[in-house]
Scaffold this motif. Structure first.
Motif, PDB file in Angstrom:
ATOM      1  N   VAL A  52       0.837  -1.206   0.000  1.00 30.48           N
ATOM      2  CA  VAL A  52       0.000   0.000   0.000  1.00 30.48           C
ATOM      3  C   VAL A  52       0.873   1.258   0.000  1.00 30.48           C
ATOM      4  O   VAL A  52       0.598   2.227  -0.710  1.00 30.48           O
TER       5      VAL A  52
ATOM      6  N   ILE B  81      -0.252   5.469  -0.681  1.00 28.84           N
ATOM      7  CA  ILE B  81      -1.476   5.542   0.112  1.00 28.84           C
ATOM      8  C   ILE B  81      -1.158   5.178   1.566  1.00 28.84           C
ATOM      9  O   ILE B  81      -0.311   4.307   1.824  1.00 28.84           O
TER      10      ILE B  81
ATOM     11  N   PRO C 119      -1.582   3.190   4.747  1.00 27.06           N
ATOM     12  CA  PRO C 119      -2.166   1.876   5.028  1.00 27.06           C
ATOM     13  C   PRO C 119      -3.153   1.906   6.194  1.00 27.06           C
ATOM     14  O   PRO C 119      -3.103   2.786   7.050  1.00 27.06           O
ATOM     15  N   GLU C 120      -4.031   0.911   6.211  1.00 25.50           N
ATOM     16  CA  GLU C 120      -5.003   0.753   7.294  1.00 25.50           C
ATOM     17  C   GLU C 120      -4.502  -0.288   8.292  1.00 25.50           C
ATOM     18  O   GLU C 120      -3.509  -0.973   8.051  1.00 25.50           O
TER      19      GLU C 120
ATOM     20  N   ALA D 292      -8.585  -4.529   4.526  1.00 26.84           N
ATOM     21  CA  ALA D 292      -8.665  -3.198   3.906  1.00 26.84           C
ATOM     22  C   ALA D 292      -7.450  -2.935   3.031  1.00 26.84           C
ATOM     23  O   ALA D 292      -7.573  -2.386   1.927  1.00 26.84           O
ATOM     24  N   ASN D 293      -6.283  -3.326   3.486  1.00 27.17           N
ATOM     25  CA  ASN D 293      -5.061  -3.110   2.699  1.00 27.17           C
ATOM     26  C   ASN D 293      -5.059  -3.968   1.441  1.00 27.17           C
ATOM     27  O   ASN D 293      -4.616  -3.523   0.373  1.00 27.17           O
TER      28      ASN D 293
ATOM     29  N   THR E 252      -7.421  -2.321  -1.011  1.00 29.11           N
ATOM     30  CA  THR E 252      -6.802  -1.116  -1.577  1.00 29.11           C
ATOM     31  C   THR E 252      -5.868  -1.486  -2.717  1.00 29.11           C
ATOM     32  O   THR E 252      -5.897  -0.879  -3.795  1.00 29.11           O
ATOM     33  N   CYS E 253      -5.020  -2.489  -2.478  1.00 28.54           N
ATOM     34  CA  CYS E 253      -4.090  -2.945  -3.527  1.00 28.54           C
ATOM     35  C   CYS E 253      -4.858  -3.471  -4.729  1.00 28.54           C
ATOM     36  O   CYS E 253      -4.532  -3.148  -5.874  1.00 28.54           O
ATOM     37  N   ARG E 254      -5.881  -4.274  -4.464  1.00 28.18           N
ATOM     38  CA  ARG E 254      -6.664  -4.846  -5.566  1.00 28.18           C
ATOM     39  C   ARG E 254      -7.316  -3.756  -6.414  1.00 28.18           C
ATOM     40  O   ARG E 254      -7.226  -3.778  -7.648  1.00 28.18           O
ATOM     41  N   ASP E 255      -7.933  -2.803  -5.747  1.00 28.53           N
ATOM     42  CA  ASP E 255      -8.654  -1.755  -6.473  1.00 28.53           C
ATOM     43  C   ASP E 255      -7.715  -0.848  -7.254  1.00 28.53           C
ATOM     44  O   ASP E 255      -8.010  -0.459  -8.392  1.00 28.53           O
ATOM     45  N   ARG E 256      -6.588  -0.506  -6.640  1.00 24.21           N
ATOM     46  CA  ARG E 256      -5.655   0.413  -7.294  1.00 24.21           C
ATOM     47  C   ARG E 256      -4.859  -0.252  -8.416  1.00 24.21           C
ATOM     48  O   ARG E 256      -4.400   0.430  -9.341  1.00 24.21           O
TER      49      ARG E 256
END
Length: 296
Positions: free
Chosen positions: A139, A144, A146-147, A152-153, A156-160
């Motif tokens: 992350v 970004i 990190p959470e 959640a992390n 985030t990686c998957r979406d980005r």
């Protein structure tokens, strides 16, 4: 010390600060002198023993010059193979595993590829690296915050990363537990990014599982490459990059380094240092002296 010598010493110190990027405070700390004294000396306002300050600063600077430098990238076999595989992984969204003994140049080649190919994500694992630690690092590479949640992390990686066609390189991946490896597999499946896992031979066993129970993970591996010890041609290329007209020395370096890239780099730098200190050309005897320094 004469005024001329003092001026030369001051010029050398100021030049070092300018060219190295080292701060005056760091220089002072390394030389064991107060930052205030160094600041006053550099501005010509020091009222104490200037010669003592100069000797301490010059001694520190000289010691830095004797440090082993990071070896520039030379096109040895490992570098060529990793560059080629990384390109394939990135272009085609493939999963590759690069395994080999320590010292074969895997980390140097992987870092160099990441530095030269914008958008490549490079993370180096270690023995303390949990799945959460790994995804926190991933992350962070995305710029970004990190959470606290691993889920959640991961999201985030998957979406980005989905659809970006980027390459993720995980070095020393043999340190990762199955949970981290399987989440990387899930990220690879979901995003279409290339993934390159780099490590020792233990990595391939970790991917398979003790009883072959990790088939879902291992079956994703499209490319498996084992790095090999240096060949004489690799040694010739590396040595020639630092020592002009050195082909006659390559065989001596080759025998003494045992095919290990790290040992070769240490031998080359130490041989250069010994030769420079003694004002002599590099010879087989100098290389053997360097070997004795490494094991003493």
């Amino acid at each position: 010390m004469s005024n001329t010598q003092a001026t030369v010493a001051l010029d050398v110190i100021k030049s070092y600060l300018s060219e190295s990027g080292v701060s005056a405070n760091t220089l002072a700390k390394g030389a064991g002198i107060s930052a205030a004294a160094v600041s006053q000396y550099l501005s010509g306002k020091y009222t104490g023993d200037n010669e003592n300050v100069e000797n301490a600063l010059l001694g520190f600077i000289e010691a830095q010059k004797d440090k082993i430098q990071d070896a520039p990238i030379v096109e040895i076999d490992t570098v060529r193979r990793i560059n080629s595989i990384a390109n394939v992984c990135r272009a085609n969204g493939k999963l590759a595993v690069i395994c080999g003994r320590a010292g074969t140049g895997k980390t140097t080649a992987s870092k160099n590829y990441a530095e030269k190919n914008r958008g490549t994500i490079y993370v180096c694992a270690d023995l303390s690296c949990t799945a959460q630690d790994l995804f926190i690092e991933l992350v962070k590479t995305l710029g970004i915050r990190p959470e606290y949640s691993l889920r959640a992390n991961f999201l985030t990686c998957r979406d980005r990363l989905t659809g970006t066609k980027r390459l993720i390189i995980i070095d020393e991946a043999e340190h990762l537990q199955y949970k981290a490896l399987d989440l990387l597999r899930s990220l690879f499946d979901a995003t279409g990014c290339g993934l390159m896992l780099v490590g020792t031979e233990i990595l391939i066993h970790n991917l398979r599982g003790k009883r072959g129970e990790y088939e879902q993970l291992y079956s994703r591996v499209a490319i498996y490459q084992k790095t090999v010890p240096l060949e004489i041609e690799d040694v010739e290329s590396f040595v020639s990059a630092f020592i002009p007209k050195s082909k006659h020395l390559a065989n001596t370096f080759f025998k003494l380094c045992g095919g290990n890239m790290r040992i070769l780099a240490l031998l080359v730098w130490d041989s250069i240092r010994i030769a420079e200190v003694n004002g002599i050309p590099i010879s087989a005897d100098v290389i053997k002296s360097a070997t004795e320094d490494l094991v003493s």
